[in-house]
Motif scaffolding. Structure first.
Motif, PDB file in Angstrom:
ATOM      1  N   ILE A  12      47.017  34.330  42.864  1.00  0.00           N
ATOM      2  CA  ILE A  12      46.980  35.432  41.889  1.00  0.00           C
ATOM      3  C   ILE A  12      47.724  35.032  40.613  1.00  0.00           C
ATOM      4  O   ILE A  12      47.250  35.289  39.504  1.00  0.00           O
ATOM      5  CB  ILE A  12      47.567  36.727  42.494  1.00  0.00           C
ATOM      6  CG1 ILE A  12      46.639  37.259  43.586  1.00  0.00           C
ATOM      7  CG2 ILE A  12      47.811  37.776  41.413  1.00  0.00           C
ATOM      8  CD1 ILE A  12      47.259  38.356  44.450  1.00  0.00           C
ATOM      9  N   ALA A  13      48.871  34.387  40.758  1.00  0.00           N
ATOM     10  CA  ALA A  13      49.672  33.991  39.591  1.00  0.00           C
ATOM     11  C   ALA A  13      48.900  33.016  38.697  1.00  0.00           C
ATOM     12  O   ALA A  13      48.927  33.143  37.462  1.00  0.00           O
ATOM     13  CB  ALA A  13      50.993  33.374  40.038  1.00  0.00           C
ATOM     14  N   ALA A  14      48.222  32.050  39.286  1.00  0.00           N
ATOM     15  CA  ALA A  14      47.443  31.092  38.481  1.00  0.00           C
ATOM     16  C   ALA A  14      46.330  31.807  37.732  1.00  0.00           C
ATOM     17  O   ALA A  14      46.107  31.563  36.532  1.00  0.00           O
ATOM     18  CB  ALA A  14      46.870  29.993  39.371  1.00  0.00           C
ATOM     19  N   LYS A  15      45.662  32.727  38.391  1.00  0.00           N
ATOM     20  CA  LYS A  15      44.575  33.464  37.752  1.00  0.00           C
ATOM     21  C   LYS A  15      45.107  34.425  36.701  1.00  0.00           C
ATOM     22  O   LYS A  15      44.483  34.632  35.650  1.00  0.00           O
ATOM     23  CB  LYS A  15      43.750  34.179  38.817  1.00  0.00           C
ATOM     24  CG  LYS A  15      43.003  33.185  39.696  1.00  0.00           C
ATOM     25  CD  LYS A  15      42.398  33.841  40.908  1.00  0.00           C
ATOM     26  CE  LYS A  15      41.740  32.783  41.786  1.00  0.00           C
ATOM     27  NZ  LYS A  15      41.329  33.315  43.073  1.00  0.00           N
ATOM     28  N   GLN A  16      46.276  34.998  36.935  1.00  0.00           N
ATOM     29  CA  GLN A  16      46.892  35.884  35.950  1.00  0.00           C
ATOM     30  C   GLN A  16      47.240  35.124  34.673  1.00  0.00           C
ATOM     31  O   GLN A  16      47.070  35.631  33.569  1.00  0.00           O
ATOM     32  CB  GLN A  16      48.148  36.547  36.527  1.00  0.00           C
ATOM     33  CG  GLN A  16      48.727  37.638  35.642  1.00  0.00           C
ATOM     34  CD  GLN A  16      47.809  38.847  35.541  1.00  0.00           C
ATOM     35  OE1 GLN A  16      47.354  39.382  36.544  1.00  0.00           O
ATOM     36  NE2 GLN A  16      47.533  39.269  34.327  1.00  0.00           N
ATOM     37  N   LEU A 159      38.932  23.160  30.308  1.00  0.00           N
ATOM     38  CA  LEU A 159      39.379  24.322  31.084  1.00  0.00           C
ATOM     39  C   LEU A 159      40.435  23.807  32.057  1.00  0.00           C
ATOM     40  O   LEU A 159      40.127  23.418  33.179  1.00  0.00           O
ATOM     41  CB  LEU A 159      38.197  24.959  31.824  1.00  0.00           C
ATOM     42  CG  LEU A 159      37.136  25.604  30.932  1.00  0.00           C
ATOM     43  CD1 LEU A 159      35.895  25.972  31.737  1.00  0.00           C
ATOM     44  CD2 LEU A 159      37.710  26.825  30.235  1.00  0.00           C
ATOM     45  N   ASN A 160      41.673  23.760  31.590  1.00  0.00           N
ATOM     46  CA  ASN A 160      42.770  23.230  32.401  1.00  0.00           C
ATOM     47  C   ASN A 160      43.563  24.380  33.009  1.00  0.00           C
ATOM     48  O   ASN A 160      44.313  25.069  32.331  1.00  0.00           O
ATOM     49  CB  ASN A 160      43.654  22.282  31.585  1.00  0.00           C
ATOM     50  CG  ASN A 160      44.194  22.898  30.316  1.00  0.00           C
ATOM     51  OD1 ASN A 160      43.521  23.695  29.661  1.00  0.00           O
ATOM     52  ND2 ASN A 160      45.406  22.533  29.968  1.00  0.00           N
ATOM     53  N   VAL A 161      43.357  24.566  34.284  1.00  0.00           N
ATOM     54  CA  VAL A 161      44.003  25.641  35.034  1.00  0.00           C
ATOM     55  C   VAL A 161      45.520  25.438  34.994  1.00  0.00           C
ATOM     56  O   VAL A 161      46.006  24.344  35.281  1.00  0.00           O
ATOM     57  CB  VAL A 161      43.492  25.648  36.492  1.00  0.00           C
ATOM     58  CG1 VAL A 161      44.277  26.638  37.336  1.00  0.00           C
ATOM     59  CG2 VAL A 161      42.001  25.959  36.518  1.00  0.00           C
ATOM     60  N   PRO A 162      46.272  26.472  34.646  1.00  0.00           N
ATOM     61  CA  PRO A 162      47.727  26.342  34.512  1.00  0.00           C
ATOM     62  C   PRO A 162      48.448  26.286  35.862  1.00  0.00           C
ATOM     63  O   PRO A 162      49.173  27.204  36.245  1.00  0.00           O
ATOM     64  CB  PRO A 162      48.120  27.574  33.702  1.00  0.00           C
ATOM     65  CG  PRO A 162      47.067  28.582  34.017  1.00  0.00           C
ATOM     66  CD  PRO A 162      45.809  27.801  34.249  1.00  0.00           C
ATOM     67  N   SER A 163      48.225  25.183  36.572  1.00  0.00           N
ATOM     68  CA  SER A 163      48.868  24.979  37.868  1.00  0.00           C
ATOM     69  C   SER A 163      48.880  23.486  38.166  1.00  0.00           C
ATOM     70  O   SER A 163      48.061  22.736  37.634  1.00  0.00           O
ATOM     71  CB  SER A 163      48.090  25.718  38.968  1.00  0.00           C
ATOM     72  OG  SER A 163      48.650  25.451  40.238  1.00  0.00           O
ATOM     73  N   THR A 164      49.812  23.082  39.022  1.00  0.00           N
ATOM     74  CA  THR A 164      49.843  21.705  39.514  1.00  0.00           C
ATOM     75  C   THR A 164      49.568  21.662  41.015  1.00  0.00           C
ATOM     76  O   THR A 164      49.657  20.598  41.622  1.00  0.00           O
ATOM     77  CB  THR A 164      51.219  21.058  39.224  1.00  0.00           C
ATOM     78  OG1 THR A 164      52.237  21.854  39.831  1.00  0.00           O
ATOM     79  CG2 THR A 164      51.471  20.958  37.725  1.00  0.00           C
ATOM     80  N   ASP A 165      49.215  22.775  41.601  1.00  0.00           N
ATOM     81  CA  ASP A 165      48.970  22.907  43.032  1.00  0.00           C
ATOM     82  C   ASP A 165      47.461  22.799  43.281  1.00  0.00           C
ATOM     83  O   ASP A 165      46.687  23.689  42.907  1.00  0.00           O
ATOM     84  CB  ASP A 165      49.516  24.254  43.499  1.00  0.00           C
ATOM     85  CG  ASP A 165      49.438  24.455  44.996  1.00  0.00           C
ATOM     86  OD1 ASP A 165      48.923  23.578  45.712  1.00  0.00           O
ATOM     87  OD2 ASP A 165      49.900  25.525  45.458  1.00  0.00           O
ATOM     88  N   THR A 166      47.029  21.708  43.928  1.00  0.00           N
ATOM     89  CA  THR A 166      45.605  21.414  44.084  1.00  0.00           C
ATOM     90  C   THR A 166      44.786  22.581  44.652  1.00  0.00           C
ATOM     91  O   THR A 166      43.754  22.937  44.064  1.00  0.00           O
ATOM     92  CB  THR A 166      45.407  20.136  44.927  1.00  0.00           C
ATOM     93  OG1 THR A 166      45.995  19.047  44.208  1.00  0.00           O
ATOM     94  CG2 THR A 166      43.941  19.844  45.174  1.00  0.00           C
ATOM     95  N   PRO A 167      45.177  23.214  45.757  1.00  0.00           N
ATOM     96  CA  PRO A 167      44.356  24.321  46.255  1.00  0.00           C
ATOM     97  C   PRO A 167      44.243  25.482  45.253  1.00  0.00           C
ATOM     98  O   PRO A 167      43.180  26.089  45.117  1.00  0.00           O
ATOM     99  CB  PRO A 167      45.078  24.765  47.533  1.00  0.00           C
ATOM    100  CG  PRO A 167      45.866  23.583  47.967  1.00  0.00           C
ATOM    101  CD  PRO A 167      46.263  22.887  46.704  1.00  0.00           C
ATOM    102  N   ARG A 168      45.326  25.795  44.555  1.00  0.00           N
ATOM    103  CA  ARG A 168      45.270  26.894  43.587  1.00  0.00           C
ATOM    104  C   ARG A 168      44.367  26.520  42.400  1.00  0.00           C
ATOM    105  O   ARG A 168      43.642  27.365  41.863  1.00  0.00           O
ATOM    106  CB  ARG A 168      46.669  27.248  43.075  1.00  0.00           C
ATOM    107  CG  ARG A 168      47.718  27.588  44.142  1.00  0.00           C
ATOM    108  CD  ARG A 168      47.420  28.788  45.023  1.00  0.00           C
ATOM    109  NE  ARG A 168      46.508  28.591  46.117  1.00  0.00           N
ATOM    110  CZ  ARG A 168      46.837  28.158  47.355  1.00  0.00           C
ATOM    111  NH1 ARG A 168      48.069  27.866  47.667  1.00  0.00           N
ATOM    112  NH2 ARG A 168      45.916  28.048  48.280  1.00  0.00           N
ATOM    113  N   ILE A 169      44.397  25.254  41.983  1.00  0.00           N
ATOM    114  CA  ILE A 169      43.521  24.786  40.900  1.00  0.00           C
ATOM    115  C   ILE A 169      42.067  24.914  41.337  1.00  0.00           C
ATOM    116  O   ILE A 169      41.224  25.431  40.592  1.00  0.00           O
ATOM    117  CB  ILE A 169      43.851  23.327  40.517  1.00  0.00           C
ATOM    118  CG1 ILE A 169      45.262  23.216  39.942  1.00  0.00           C
ATOM    119  CG2 ILE A 169      42.837  22.787  39.504  1.00  0.00           C
ATOM    120  CD1 ILE A 169      45.790  21.786  39.846  1.00  0.00           C
TER     121      ILE A 169
END
Length: 192
Positions: A12-16, A159-169
């Motif tokens: 949720i945090a990554a998508k937020q 489109l660089n997802v703001p995360s470094t966690d592979t599953p969340r990306i």
């Protein structure tokens, strides 16, 4: 906090963060518009990735070539790794780093769109494909993690997802891909 709760909260945090990033929301819209324009001009949408990102590429290609929300004509969209005879022959004869760039060289025309999916953004075979795509006038879209990796410098759209966690990306990549597919489908085949 247990694994289940933490994983859901992190997703949720990554998508937020994406939702609160106006520039990324604009890029999502622009990528969908580029795909619509390409498809209207008889061009193709090609997708590539490795491992889980290859599965995501195949999934998203099928949303366009098959159907997404409703019945409508198929769109010219394909995941580049589905021909295993080609993939294994090129990997064996030329090296895995060239599997996508050789296909781009043989199959793409100016105005086609190539979407490369890589959580690190450093997949050598996708970077090579982007370099070849740029030489041929193919529009490049990179779906990566936070830093964008080496793909960033070769991408027309990032489109660089703001995360470094592979599953969340990867979860966010599917969300972004679904949004793009929905916009493309609704624009090309509006419901009356």
């Amino acid at each position: 906090m247990d694994i289940i709760t933490r994983s859901i909260q992190d997703s949720i945090a990554a998508k937020q963060q994406i939702l609160n990033h106006p520039a990324m929301l604009d890029t999502i819209r622009r990528v969908a518009e580029v795909m619509v324009d390409a498809l209207r001009d008889g061009k193709r949408i090609l997708w590539c990735g490795n491992g889980g990102s290859a599965a995501d590429a195949q999934h998203l290609a099928a949303e366009l070539s098959g159907r997404f929300y409703y019945d409508r004509p198929p769109l010219n969209s394909e995941a580049m790794h589905c021909n295993t005879s080609y993939l294994t022959a090129v990997a064996n004869d030329y090296g895995y780093d060239l599997i996508y760039s050789r296909m781009i060289d043989g199959a793409c025309k100016p105005g086609d769109v190539l979407v490369g999916i890589s959580t690190s953004g450093n997949s050598k075979n996708i970077c090579n494909a982007f370099v070849k795509a740029k030489e041929l006038g193919v529009i490049t879209v990179a779906m990566t993690g936070e830093k964008g990796g080496a793909m960033k410098q070769h991408a027309d759209y990032l489109l660089n997802v703001p995360s470094t966690d592979t599953p969340r990306i990867q979860e966010a990549h599917i969300m972004l891909g679904h949004i793009i597919c929905e916009i493309v489908e609704a624009t090309l085949f509006p419901r009356v």
